[in-house]
Design an enzyme around this catalytic site. Structure first.
Site, PDB file in Angstrom:
ATOM      1  N   SER A 249      25.832  13.614  19.624  1.00  0.00           N
ATOM      2  CA  SER A 249      26.920  12.708  19.285  1.00  0.00           C
ATOM      3  C   SER A 249      28.140  12.958  20.168  1.00  0.00           C
ATOM      4  O   SER A 249      28.510  14.104  20.413  1.00  0.00           O
ATOM      5  CB  SER A 249      27.303  12.905  17.820  1.00  0.00           C
ATOM      6  OG  SER A 249      26.179  12.632  17.008  1.00  0.00           O
ATOM      7  N   CYS A 251      28.510  12.563  23.350  1.00  0.00           N
ATOM      8  CA  CYS A 251      28.197  13.225  24.617  1.00  0.00           C
ATOM      9  C   CYS A 251      27.777  12.247  25.704  1.00  0.00           C
ATOM     10  O   CYS A 251      27.136  12.635  26.689  1.00  0.00           O
ATOM     11  CB  CYS A 251      27.123  14.281  24.423  1.00  0.00           C
ATOM     12  SG  CYS A 251      27.730  15.701  23.495  1.00  0.00           S
ATOM     13  N   ASP A 276      22.290   4.132  21.196  1.00  0.00           N
ATOM     14  CA  ASP A 276      22.320   5.256  20.251  1.00  0.00           C
ATOM     15  C   ASP A 276      20.945   5.667  19.721  1.00  0.00           C
ATOM     16  O   ASP A 276      20.681   6.852  19.583  1.00  0.00           O
ATOM     17  CB  ASP A 276      23.229   4.904  19.064  1.00  0.00           C
ATOM     18  CG  ASP A 276      23.665   6.129  18.258  1.00  0.00           C
ATOM     19  OD1 ASP A 276      24.083   7.124  18.883  1.00  0.00           O
ATOM     20  OD2 ASP A 276      23.579   6.097  17.024  1.00  0.00           O
ATOM     21  N   ARG A 365      36.391   4.619  16.079  1.00  0.00           N
ATOM     22  CA  ARG A 365      35.217   3.868  16.540  1.00  0.00           C
ATOM     23  C   ARG A 365      35.498   2.375  16.653  1.00  0.00           C
ATOM     24  O   ARG A 365      36.368   1.837  15.973  1.00  0.00           O
ATOM     25  CB  ARG A 365      34.064   4.068  15.541  1.00  0.00           C
ATOM     26  CG  ARG A 365      33.591   5.513  15.399  1.00  0.00           C
ATOM     27  CD  ARG A 365      32.432   5.821  16.281  1.00  0.00           C
ATOM     28  NE  ARG A 365      32.141   7.253  16.374  1.00  0.00           N
ATOM     29  CZ  ARG A 365      31.070   7.741  17.007  1.00  0.00           C
ATOM     30  NH1 ARG A 365      30.200   6.929  17.571  1.00  0.00           N
ATOM     31  NH2 ARG A 365      30.876   9.044  17.086  1.00  0.00           N
TER      32      ARG A 365
END
Ligand code: GTP
Ligand code: SPV
Ligand code: MN
Length: 585
Positions: A249, A251, A276, A365
């Site tokens: 996560s 990265c 993802d 986000r």
């Protein structure tokens, strides 16, 4: 509305009774429904409007300050046998877990509307897709699920056809960290989440279903659920190779998935399939194929700008839900890493004071439809997905891991994946910047014992002789002053090119104990201002550090006892012996 699936109907009836919801709303997934919910949330303050001239249809949600990231210590895998959840998970017995969380759900929707969200993970017509239904009392979850999944009437029709679906029950409860649990019941294909309204805790199609439950389901059905982006790399001759890459996560998955080729790379194009999660299947020809079960991006905002990620920067200028960013005086969203504008309010709505808090929460986000991305590939909607040429693992490592290397074989590649370690980030609650083991970037997301997950990965070798090459990358090597050695972002294309050349057998590599490394001359650095000594450092393997790394891995593996596949210990032993032999020589 009702459904012809009697199991679904009686589950909804039971939950309505348990939670004592005032009203039941079956989501049809229409734009009108989305707009209506947005208006309702603007009226009650759950959302606020951002500057509609600069950012049409963009809204801001401020979550509870105690509810800003995934909570791994409150996330449980509930299997009859603790061993099946493994040392990688927090475990609770199913009966105890149901009792504990049902008590919280009892009466929790009094005065609230219960939303029923039928959704499909993956293209509606794909045999690789799987469906679910989330029940929630959060309209914010509904509008996020509308963007992130194929949600509504069409999904319900597929559920009625398939007959099966994953059940996800969610309530924001009181948003009390003391009354918060995210529980998974893999054998029942069900999820119960209480007390959080945030991201992976609440949008149950994402990590809870598409990784934790799906990884379990995939094991019995012979496929893989992985924390991977899917990207197409088109060269100037018009050939496209598809890569699936697993990084922990925060990265760099979203960034790599929509990379902008640098100036020096005229004629190259990048196509985004997913940012993802990927579901991997072997087709009848033995080709590994991938679909992205999601339809939108729930991406990290800070650091997004025209230089680092122009595609993301542009796609989030309209029709986007922002969560926990700051705002400027004229009500534009603002975050750290943005090169224009000045924040006046921070993510909690307080006057901005850099001494007190960053303007945007580090895990703030954006939620946006994948189709808004300029590099969106329409093959993301293809029923049979895309063929995968290479699988890539990576972590955020200041030192140790070189820029890129290739595993010696599939089985060694499973070791490379199982050996991923990375510095922690703000995507989960807890300390940031400490190295922890994060096998296959799945530490928080594997729905069963990692030893069994690795055995399942290894078993693919018996299924096909056309499996893709496995690689490892690290964009995050630093010098002693803490500067990144590699420019990263768009320039990562140079590394992807070497990976593709390896898959096409167009380039040799240097054999080392940890795997195959590029010769320095084989990473194209034309047009890049980088010292050859830095390249040498980026591609170096320090045997002392690697021996320590392998010892740490062996220690981690020992937690799995007899369940650890012997093939994996054998692969590790080989690396350890080769490192020792080199040192002796
Ligand atoms: P999740 O959504 O949590 O799974 O994260 P992700 O893996 O999609 O990470 P994302 O692409 O959002 O990147 C997270 C952070 O890493 C951002 O702050 C980026 O700016 C930064 N980042 C991404 N790619 C690179 C890179 O190549 N080099 C450096 N130095 N930083 C990067
Ligand atoms: C991650 O943490 O890996 C994410 C964000 O992608 S969340 O949806 O919260 O899991
Ligand atoms: Mn993620």
């Amino acid at each position: 509305m009702t459904t012809s699936n009697s199991e679904l109907q009686s589950w909804v009836d039971d939950i309505a009774k348990l939670t004592q919801a005032d009203e039941i709303h079956w989501c049809d997934g229409s734009d009108a429904e989305y707009r209506r919910l947005v208006q309702q949330m603007l009226a009650d303050g759950t959302l606020s409007e951002l500057n509609q001239e600069t950012h049409p249809n963009c809204y801001l949600h401020r979550s509870d300050p105690s509810d800003v990231a995934r909570v791994e210590h409150l996330t449980f895998i509930c299997t009859e046998n603790e061993e099946d959840a493994g040392p990688n998970n927090h475990w609770m017995a199913p009966a105890a877990a149901h009792a504990k969380i049902d008590q919280l759900f009892d009466g929790c929707m009094k005065g609230r509307t219960l939303y029923v969200i039928p959704y499909c993970m993956g293209p509606l017509e794909s045999p690789y897709s799987r469906c679910g239904v989330e029940i929630t009392d959060s309209p914010y979850v509904v509008i996020n699920m509308k963007i992130m999944t194929r949600m509504g009437t069409a999904a319900l029709q597929r559920i009625e056809k398939d007959g099966t679906f994953v059940r996800g029950l969610h309530s924001i409860g009181e948003l009390d960290p003391e009354r918060r649990f995210i529980m998974h019941f893999p054998a029942e294909l069900s999820i119960k989440s209480y007390g959080s309204g945030y991201g992976g805790n609440a949008l149950l199609g994402k990590k809870c279903h598409a990784l934790r439950i799906a990884s379990y389901q995939a094991r019995t059905e012979g496929w893989l659920a992985v924390h991977m982006l899917i990207v197409g790399v088109e060269n100037p001759a018009g050939e496209t190779h598809y890569l699936a890459c697993a990084f922990p996560s925060a990265c760099g998955k979203t960034n790599l998935a929509m990379l902008i080729p640098p100036e020096s790379h005229k004629g190259w194009k990048i196509w985004t399939l997913g940012d993802d999660i990927a579901w991997l299947q072997v087709d009848e020809d033995g080709q590994l194929r991938a679909i992205n079960p999601e339809a939108g991006y729930f991406g990290v905002v800070p650091g997004t700008n025209e230089k680092t990620n122009r595609n993301a920067y542009e796609m989030i200028r309209h029709d986007t839900i922002y969560t926990n960013v700051g705002v400027t005086a004229d009500n534009q969203p603002w975050w750290e890493g943005l090169t224009e504008g000045t924040p006046v309010l921070d993510w909690q709505g307080r006057p901005y004071d850099p001494e007190v808090s960053p303007a945007a929460h580090p895990n703030s986000r954006f939620t946006v439809s994948a189709s808004q991305n300029a590099s969106y590939s329409t093959l993301a909607d293809a029923a049979d997905g895309v063929p995968i040429a290479a699988l890539v693992f990576g972590g955020r490592r200041r030192e140790v891991a070189p820029l890129v290397y290739q595993a010696k074989s599939w089985a060694h590649g499973v070791l490379v994946g199982a050996g991923v370690a990375s510095e922690t980030t703000a995507a989960a609650a807890g300390e940031v910047g400490v190295v922890r083991r994060d096998p296959m970037a799945m530490q928080p997301f594997c729905g069963y014992n990692f030893a069994d997950y690795w055995a399942h990965w290894l078993s693919f070798e018996q299924r096909s002789d056309k499996l893709p090459g496995i690689f490892h990358v690290n964009w995050f090597r630093q010098n002693k002053d803490g500067d990144f050695l590699w420019p990263g972002f768009g320039e990562n294309l140079r590394v992807l090119r070497w990976i593709i050349d390896r898959c096409e057998k167009r380039v040799d590599a240097l054999a080392t104990p940890i795997g195959m490394l590029p010769a320095i001359a084989d990473i194209d650095t034309e047009g890049l201002d980088i010292d050859p000594a830095v390249m040498e450092e980026l591609l170096s393997v320090d045997h002392t550090q690697w021996s320590a790394e392998m010892t740490a891995l062996a220690e981690d593996f020992s937690r799995y006892g007899d369940r650890l596949p012997t093939e994996l210990s054998h692969q590790l032993q080989t690396v350890i012996e080769e490192l020792a032999a080199k040192d002796a020589a």
